[in-house]
Design a protein around this motif. Structure first.
Motif, PDB file in Angstrom:
ATOM      1  N   ALA A  17       0.830  -1.206   0.000  1.00  0.00           N
ATOM      2  CA  ALA A  17       0.000   0.000   0.000  1.00  0.00           C
ATOM      3  C   ALA A  17       0.866   1.257   0.000  1.00  0.00           C
ATOM      4  O   ALA A  17       0.593   2.214  -0.741  1.00  0.00           O
ATOM      5  CB  ALA A  17      -0.939  -0.005   1.201  1.00  0.00           C
ATOM      6  N   GLN A  18       1.910   1.273   0.814  1.00  0.00           N
ATOM      7  CA  GLN A  18       2.790   2.439   0.862  1.00  0.00           C
ATOM      8  C   GLN A  18       3.552   2.609  -0.446  1.00  0.00           C
ATOM      9  O   GLN A  18       3.764   3.729  -0.916  1.00  0.00           O
ATOM     10  CB  GLN A  18       3.755   2.342   2.048  1.00  0.00           C
ATOM     11  N   LEU A  19       3.951   1.492  -1.053  1.00  0.00           N
ATOM     12  CA  LEU A  19       4.645   1.557  -2.339  1.00  0.00           C
ATOM     13  C   LEU A  19       3.723   2.113  -3.415  1.00  0.00           C
ATOM     14  O   LEU A  19       4.126   2.974  -4.198  1.00  0.00           O
ATOM     15  CB  LEU A  19       5.160   0.172  -2.735  1.00  0.00           C
ATOM     16  N   LEU A  20       2.498   1.640  -3.457  1.00  0.00           N
ATOM     17  CA  LEU A  20       1.530   2.144  -4.435  1.00  0.00           C
ATOM     18  C   LEU A  20       1.320   3.646  -4.256  1.00  0.00           C
ATOM     19  O   LEU A  20       1.365   4.410  -5.228  1.00  0.00           O
ATOM     20  CB  LEU A  20       0.210   1.395  -4.304  1.00  0.00           C
ATOM     21  N   ALA A  21       1.134   4.075  -3.025  1.00  0.00           N
ATOM     22  CA  ALA A  21       0.928   5.501  -2.755  1.00  0.00           C
ATOM     23  C   ALA A  21       2.155   6.318  -3.163  1.00  0.00           C
ATOM     24  O   ALA A  21       2.022   7.394  -3.756  1.00  0.00           O
ATOM     25  CB  ALA A  21       0.604   5.720  -1.280  1.00  0.00           C
ATOM     26  N   ALA A  22       3.345   5.809  -2.862  1.00  0.00           N
ATOM     27  CA  ALA A  22       4.570   6.527  -3.222  1.00  0.00           C
ATOM     28  C   ALA A  22       4.705   6.656  -4.739  1.00  0.00           C
ATOM     29  O   ALA A  22       5.044   7.724  -5.262  1.00  0.00           O
ATOM     30  CB  ALA A  22       5.789   5.827  -2.636  1.00  0.00           C
ATOM     31  N   LYS A  23       4.422   5.567  -5.442  1.00  0.00           N
ATOM     32  CA  LYS A  23       4.507   5.620  -6.907  1.00  0.00           C
ATOM     33  C   LYS A  23       3.486   6.596  -7.484  1.00  0.00           C
ATOM     34  O   LYS A  23       3.787   7.323  -8.443  1.00  0.00           O
ATOM     35  CB  LYS A  23       4.319   4.224  -7.502  1.00  0.00           C
ATOM     36  N   LEU A  24       2.307   6.631  -6.908  1.00  0.00           N
ATOM     37  CA  LEU A  24       1.295   7.587  -7.367  1.00  0.00           C
ATOM     38  C   LEU A  24       1.730   9.021  -7.061  1.00  0.00           C
ATOM     39  O   LEU A  24       1.522   9.923  -7.884  1.00  0.00           O
ATOM     40  CB  LEU A  24      -0.057   7.282  -6.726  1.00  0.00           C
ATOM     41  N   LEU A  71       8.937  -3.736   7.342  1.00  0.00           N
ATOM     42  CA  LEU A  71       8.314  -2.663   8.127  1.00  0.00           C
ATOM     43  C   LEU A  71       9.111  -1.364   8.076  1.00  0.00           C
ATOM     44  O   LEU A  71       8.525  -0.287   8.010  1.00  0.00           O
ATOM     45  CB  LEU A  71       8.111  -3.126   9.569  1.00  0.00           C
ATOM     46  N   ALA A  72      10.439  -1.454   8.086  1.00  0.00           N
ATOM     47  CA  ALA A  72      11.267  -0.249   8.004  1.00  0.00           C
ATOM     48  C   ALA A  72      11.096   0.437   6.651  1.00  0.00           C
ATOM     49  O   ALA A  72      10.997   1.670   6.573  1.00  0.00           O
ATOM     50  CB  ALA A  72      12.734  -0.596   8.246  1.00  0.00           C
ATOM     51  N   THR A  73      11.025  -0.344   5.594  1.00  0.00           N
ATOM     52  CA  THR A  73      10.833   0.219   4.257  1.00  0.00           C
ATOM     53  C   THR A  73       9.446   0.839   4.137  1.00  0.00           C
ATOM     54  O   THR A  73       9.293   1.945   3.594  1.00  0.00           O
ATOM     55  CB  THR A  73      11.058  -0.857   3.182  1.00  0.00           C
ATOM     56  N   ALA A  74       8.442   0.166   4.669  1.00  0.00           N
ATOM     57  CA  ALA A  74       7.084   0.715   4.658  1.00  0.00           C
ATOM     58  C   ALA A  74       7.035   2.017   5.448  1.00  0.00           C
ATOM     59  O   ALA A  74       6.368   2.979   5.039  1.00  0.00           O
ATOM     60  CB  ALA A  74       6.092  -0.290   5.236  1.00  0.00           C
ATOM     61  N   SER A  75       7.755   2.084   6.552  1.00  0.00           N
ATOM     62  CA  SER A  75       7.789   3.297   7.370  1.00  0.00           C
ATOM     63  C   SER A  75       8.427   4.466   6.615  1.00  0.00           C
ATOM     64  O   SER A  75       7.933   5.596   6.670  1.00  0.00           O
ATOM     65  CB  SER A  75       8.554   3.031   8.668  1.00  0.00           C
ATOM     66  N   THR A  76       9.503   4.190   5.907  1.00  0.00           N
ATOM     67  CA  THR A  76      10.140   5.238   5.105  1.00  0.00           C
ATOM     68  C   THR A  76       9.170   5.767   4.061  1.00  0.00           C
ATOM     69  O   THR A  76       9.019   6.996   3.888  1.00  0.00           O
ATOM     70  CB  THR A  76      11.409   4.699   4.409  1.00  0.00           C
ATOM     71  N   LEU A  77       8.473   4.865   3.386  1.00  0.00           N
ATOM     72  CA  LEU A  77       7.520   5.291   2.355  1.00  0.00           C
ATOM     73  C   LEU A  77       6.331   6.014   2.975  1.00  0.00           C
ATOM     74  O   LEU A  77       5.826   6.982   2.397  1.00  0.00           O
ATOM     75  CB  LEU A  77       7.068   4.092   1.523  1.00  0.00           C
ATOM     76  N   ASP A  78       5.900   5.584   4.148  1.00  0.00           N
ATOM     77  CA  ASP A  78       4.815   6.272   4.853  1.00  0.00           C
ATOM     78  C   ASP A  78       5.209   7.711   5.182  1.00  0.00           C
ATOM     79  O   ASP A  78       4.416   8.641   4.999  1.00  0.00           O
ATOM     80  CB  ASP A  78       4.453   5.508   6.119  1.00  0.00           C
ATOM     81  N   ARG A  79       6.427   7.896   5.655  1.00  0.00           N
ATOM     82  CA  ARG A  79       6.902   9.256   5.949  1.00  0.00           C
ATOM     83  C   ARG A  79       6.933  10.101   4.680  1.00  0.00           C
ATOM     84  O   ARG A  79       6.563  11.273   4.697  1.00  0.00           O
ATOM     85  CB  ARG A  79       8.271   9.199   6.636  1.00  0.00           C
ATOM     86  N   TYR A  80       7.364   9.518   3.578  1.00  0.00           N
ATOM     87  CA  TYR A  80       7.362  10.226   2.306  1.00  0.00           C
ATOM     88  C   TYR A  80       5.932  10.582   1.890  1.00  0.00           C
ATOM     89  O   TYR A  80       5.644  11.729   1.519  1.00  0.00           O
ATOM     90  CB  TYR A  80       8.038   9.386   1.212  1.00  0.00           C
ATOM     91  N   ASN A  81       5.046   9.607   1.963  1.00  0.00           N
ATOM     92  CA  ASN A  81       3.670   9.823   1.535  1.00  0.00           C
ATOM     93  C   ASN A  81       2.946  10.875   2.382  1.00  0.00           C
ATOM     94  O   ASN A  81       1.981  11.484   1.921  1.00  0.00           O
ATOM     95  CB  ASN A  81       2.885   8.497   1.563  1.00  0.00           C
TER      96      ASN A  81
END
Length: 86
Positions: A17-24, A71-81
């Motif tokens: 989900a975080q990856l999809l949001a980041a790509k969008l 989880l760490a990668t998802a957290s990084t993307l969450d912060r970006y998003n």
């Protein structure tokens, strides 16, 4: 389906989900930086590594050696998003 399954219970769904949001966000013209570009690439590689095909999925359980990385990668993307980095 991915965004509806973004629960923290299943780490790989959260990552997807975080990856999809980041790509969008990137596609929409949001600014980015090297750490986010690296996280996007790493997230994709992690999902390929576990043969993720979408929810429902429970491949990265609490004892998985990949869980902390996912989880760490998802957290990084969450912060970006959420506009907290870059």
């Amino acid at each position: 389906a991915v965004l509806q399954a973004a629960s923290g219970k299943y780490a790989e769904n959260q990552l997807a989900a975080q990856l999809l949001a980041a790509k969008l966000n990137v596609a929409a013209g949001a600014s980015t930086c090297q750490s986010v570009n690296d996280a996007i690439a790493h997230a994709g590689a992690l999902l390929v590594q576990i043969s993720y095909t979408g929810p429902p999925s429970a491949k990265v359980g609490s004892t998985s050696p990949l869980r902390a990385d996912v989880l760490a990668t998802a957290s990084t993307l969450d912060r970006y998003n959420n506009g907290l980095i870059c």
